[in-house]
Design an enzyme around this catalytic site. Sequence first.
Site: not given
Length: 380
Positions: A65, A98, A212, A253, A264
Site C-alpha cells: 500500500g 517496487r 487485498q 499508487d 490496483k
Amino acid sequence: MADQHAPSPVDAPPSMVPALRWDEPPEGPVLVLLDQTRLPVEEVELVCTDVPALVGAIRTLAVRGAPLLGIAGAYGVALAAARGFDVDDAAQSLAGARPTAVNLGYGVRRALEAYRRALDASGDLASAAAGALAEARRLHREDAEGSAAMGAAGLALLDELLPGGNHRILTHCNTGALVSGGDGTAFAVALAAHRAGRLRRLWVDETRPLLQGARLTAYEAARNGMAYTLLTDSAAGSLFAAGEVDAVLIGADRIAADGSVANKVGSYPLAVLARYHHVPFVVVAPTTTIDPDTADGASIEVEQRPGQEVTEVMAPQTAGAEVGGALPVAPLGTQAYNPAFDITPPELVTALVTEHGALSPVTGSGIADLCARSRPATIG
Ligand SMILES: CSC[C@@H](O)[C@@H](O)C(=O)COP(=O)(O)O
C-alpha cells in the site's frame, strides 16, 4: 534477517497490531511489520533486522500500500543507518523494491536526505542515524494526520455529492489502517462515514488476484463494525446496474502531473462503470502520492507480477504449517497477464481528495497547485 513473533488472535477487536513499528530490543533496533500475507487467518509480526529482509517483505507484499511503503522505506534507511550498513546501498535497494508506488522512493529520499544533513552538521554516524529515524517518525506522524484530514474532507465531499447520507460505497483493494499511520486513504473516508452514522453499506471488491479486498479490507471493516458485503470484481457491473452503488472510493499508487491515477488493477474498469452509471468516482490520496515528474498516465511504470499469482491460488500460511499450499487453477504452463495496477485518466475521476481537501475537476493545473502547496512543507 526476518523472524516471527508469536501470533495474536484475530478475534480481539478493536485494536489491531500496528501495520509497522520501530522497536529497540537489547540485540539492536528492528522494524516490526504485521505480515499482511497471513491475514485474515492470523496476526503475525515479521521482525526485520536488516534491509534485505525488508526488501523481501515489500516484494512479497507482507508490507504494502502506497503510504505504508513510504513509511517502511524511510524506516528502512533508518534501520541501515542504526545497524551500520551502507546507507546509500540500502536506499537504492529499498527504492527499487517496487516500481509503481511513488511514496516508496519519496520516503526513502526523505530519510536519506535527513541522514546526510545530520552527518554534514555533526560528522557523527550516530547523530546521522538519529536524524534518519527522526525523519521516518515525522513521516509516519504526518501520514496519520493526513489520513484524518482526508477522512474529514472525503466525508464532506460525499455529503455534498450525495445529500441525505446513508451512503452505499464501493471500494477496491485495501486502503485502511494496514497501509497507513492512521485510518488510511479511501477507507478512512468510509470509516468517517460509518462513525458519523452515514454509511449504509461498504461494498468490498475482492481484488484479484491477491485478494487485498477479501483478505484485508473485509478484515478491517469487520474489526470496525461496519456493514460490508464482499463481491467478486466481476460482479461490480451488475451491482451498478441494480442502482446499489452511490459512490466509488479508491486510493492511488501514483498520480501523474496530468491527474492520471495508477491504482490496483481493476480500478479503471470501475471508473468506466461509474461514468456510465452516473456515479461519482473519487480518488483519495495524500499529496505525497502525486508525482509531478511523471507527465501522464502512459509514463507511469506499471509493475508486472509473476504469472503464478493468477494460475495458482495460494492457501494462506498458518502458524505451525510448513508452507501455505499453492493450488493450480489453470493447466500447467499457462501464461498469465498480471499487471499489479492500471491507469485511470483524469476525466473519469470526479474528485481527488487529499489532506488539503477536494480537487474537482482533476486537471493538470489543479495538480500543479496542490504540489506547490505541499512539497516545500513536506520535503526536507
Ligand atoms: C492507500 S493505498 C492505495 C494503493 O496503494 C492501493 O489501492 C493499492 O493499489 C495497493 O496495491 P498493493 O499491490 O497491494 O501494494
